[in-house]
Write an enzyme that holds these catalytic residues in place. Structure first.
Site: not given
Ligand code: NAD
Length: 490
Positions: A391, A233, A289, A237, A255
């Site tokens: 991002e 995620g 991602c 987080t 990840e």
């Protein structure tokens, strides 16, 4: 929004081998992003549901952990067969739930879900532990036992794909799992729960608890019975999970996000590179991602390459995710669409020129109220600006030019993130040299998203810690214990 009554179809949790409603009776609305309509309800599970799931997993663990590995492999293979049998239904559900084109859902998400499970079904039967001989003195061997009850938490961008990527190695190595899919895209995890029952997965082995991150996710990671957390995620987080578990002894695999550089050199295979760089930036509406969102182009081909890239991107067929010809669908939610539009506005404030895209769009027909944003390419931004550093996780990429390999490398590495990079050049020495120097967990050379499931997968810096994939995943989900036996001395 949490609601307690409706005529809408309701998703259920999988607890102790049964599909169950949340004990509170509360649900979260589930929206189809391509139309903006609420089409179902997801359990807003409470800690009471979590406790029931943990209890079931603890009961199942000693039995599942001691089953022969061939038995676990057989059940996982059966599950993969069932995913393949139901691929059309799963792909349609994923396209409705997420907004991704149905062809992508079928050929990437659902295909990979079955492949993930089959891969780990086979891998666990080949997993051997190490032995280290101390010449004439002793022999060491390493036992690798399952950890117990583990948590697998997954995001919304590749819902079934990443859900199975975590669950498969955890189950294959003999753990029992509490899985929490994203509340934004819960549907295929629900359909998968049904297939688990059909495949004969013993009750309690896998428990799927739906709900929000702040509510059930946070409670899950802190639960004392949870021995390990495999999380995919956002980076913030991931950090919250690290902090929440700092006083506990749990294994963590994180990840996280990415802001991936794409390095295009003048000696690349031009046409193929244009196509692949466009694919790397805009597949799944840029919500992967690994998408290459910072494109660095050697100055001598900058104008020509950028023009060709814009032309290619304008050809993308945007529209209803359920239409087989669609190549570019909706963003996952209204909130996420607004986030992406805010970043486009920020890029303009930062002095960026929008070369193509930049607007929300309203396709004709049933998708008129959906969450669509044009694929967007932005130029003239400094590498240090927020648009190039944060991002966005949407259909937005930037182009910048460079003069030397050194300069390209410096700009690529000038990021808080370190997930993936791609290099496009026919000079193999340059490719090797740069691959070694790029600060990312994955480097693709003249390709993107080419995945061998045996390879280590994960990122550096804010992109995460630990690796998944192949042996790395099997090692993560097992506890190594060294046994040292001294030889008897004459
Ligand atoms: P997110 O972090 O908001 O949510 C991911 C999952 O964590 C969801 O299931 C959510 O409910 C849960 N969650 C949220 N808060 C939690 C908490 N405090 N404790 C426990 N669980 C919690 O991420 P997202 O928006 O669903 O996904 C997008 C992000 O995921 C992007 O940053 C993307 O780069 C990243 N991602 C990374 C990879 C990778 O392999 N590195 C792959 C896909 C997506």
């Amino acid at each position: 929004m949490s609601v307690n009554h409706s005529n809408l179809p309701q998703i259920q949790n999988l607890i102790d081998g049964r599909l169950t409603a949340p004990t509170s009776g509360l649900y979260i609305e589930n929206t189809e992003p391509a139309t903006g309509t609420v089409y179902g309800l997801t359990p807003d599970s409470s800690t009471k549901d979590l406790d029931l799931a943990i209890e079931a997993a603890q009961k199942a663990f000693p039995i599942w952990a001691n089953t022969p590995v061939e038995y676990r492999a057989r059940i996982l293979n059966k599950l993969a067969d069932l995913i393949e049998e139901h691929q059309d239904e799963l792909a349609q559900a994923e396209a409705i739930d997420n907004g991704k084109p149905i062809n992508l859902a079928k050929n990437v998400d659902v295909y990979r879900a079955a492949t993930n499970i089959r891969f780990f079904a086979q891998a666990c039967t080949q997993f051997s532990s190490e032995s280290h001989a101390m010449e004439d003195v002793a022999i060491n061997y390493t036992l690798r036992d399952p950890l117990g009850v583990v948590a697998c938490i997954s995001p919304w961008n590749l819902p079934l794909y990443l859900f199975t990527w975590k669950i498969a190695p955890a189950l294959a190595t003999g753990n029992c799992v509490i899985a929490k899919p994203s509340e934004v895209t819960p549907m295929t995890a629900y359909l998968f729960s049904k297939l688990c029952i059909k495949a004969g997965l013993p009750a309690g082995t896998l428990n799927v608890v739906h709900g929000t991150g702040l509510n059930i996710g946070a409670a899950l990671v802190k639960h004392p019975a949870i021995k390990a957390i495999s999380f995919t995620g956002g980076s913030s987080t991931g950090l919250a999970i690290k902090q929440a578990t700092a006083n506990h002894h749990k294994k963590l695999s994180l990840e996280l996000g990415g802001k991936n550089p794409t390095l295009v050199f003048a000696d690349c295979d031009f046409n193929n590179t244009v196509n692949e760089v466009a694919r790397a930036a805009f597949t799944n509406q840029g919500q992967i991602c690994l998408c290459g969102s910072r494109i660095y182009i050697e100055a001598s081909i900058y104008e020509k390459f950028t023009a060709a890239l814009i032309k290619r991107v304008k050809q993308l067929v945007i529209g209803d995710p359920l239409d087989e010809t669609t190549q570019f669908g909706a963003l996952v939610s209204k909130m996420h669409m607004q986030k992406v539009l805010d970043y486009i506005a920020l890029a303009e404030e930062e002095g960026g020129e929008i070369l193509t895209g930049g607007q929300a769009i309203s396709p004709k027909g049933r998708c008129a109220s959906g969450y669509f944003v044009e694929p967007t390419i932005i130029a003239d931004l400094d590498n240090k600006c927020r648009t190039n550093q944060e991002e966005i996780f949407g259909p937005v990429c930037t182009v910048q030019s460079f003069e030397t390999d050194q300069q390209a490398l410096k700009m690529a590495n000038d990021s808080e993130y370190g997930l993936a990079a791609s290099i496009w050049s026919k000079d193999i020495n340059r490719c090797h040299r740069l691959a070694k120097l790029l600060n990312t967990g994955i480097v693709w050379v003249n390709c993107w998203l080419l995945r061998d499931l045996r390879t280590p997968f994960g990122g550096m810096k804010a992109s995460g810690s630990g690796r998944e994939g192949g042996l790395e995943a099997l090692r993560f989900f097992t506890e190594p214990k060294n046994v040292c036996i001294q030889y008897q001395q004459d």
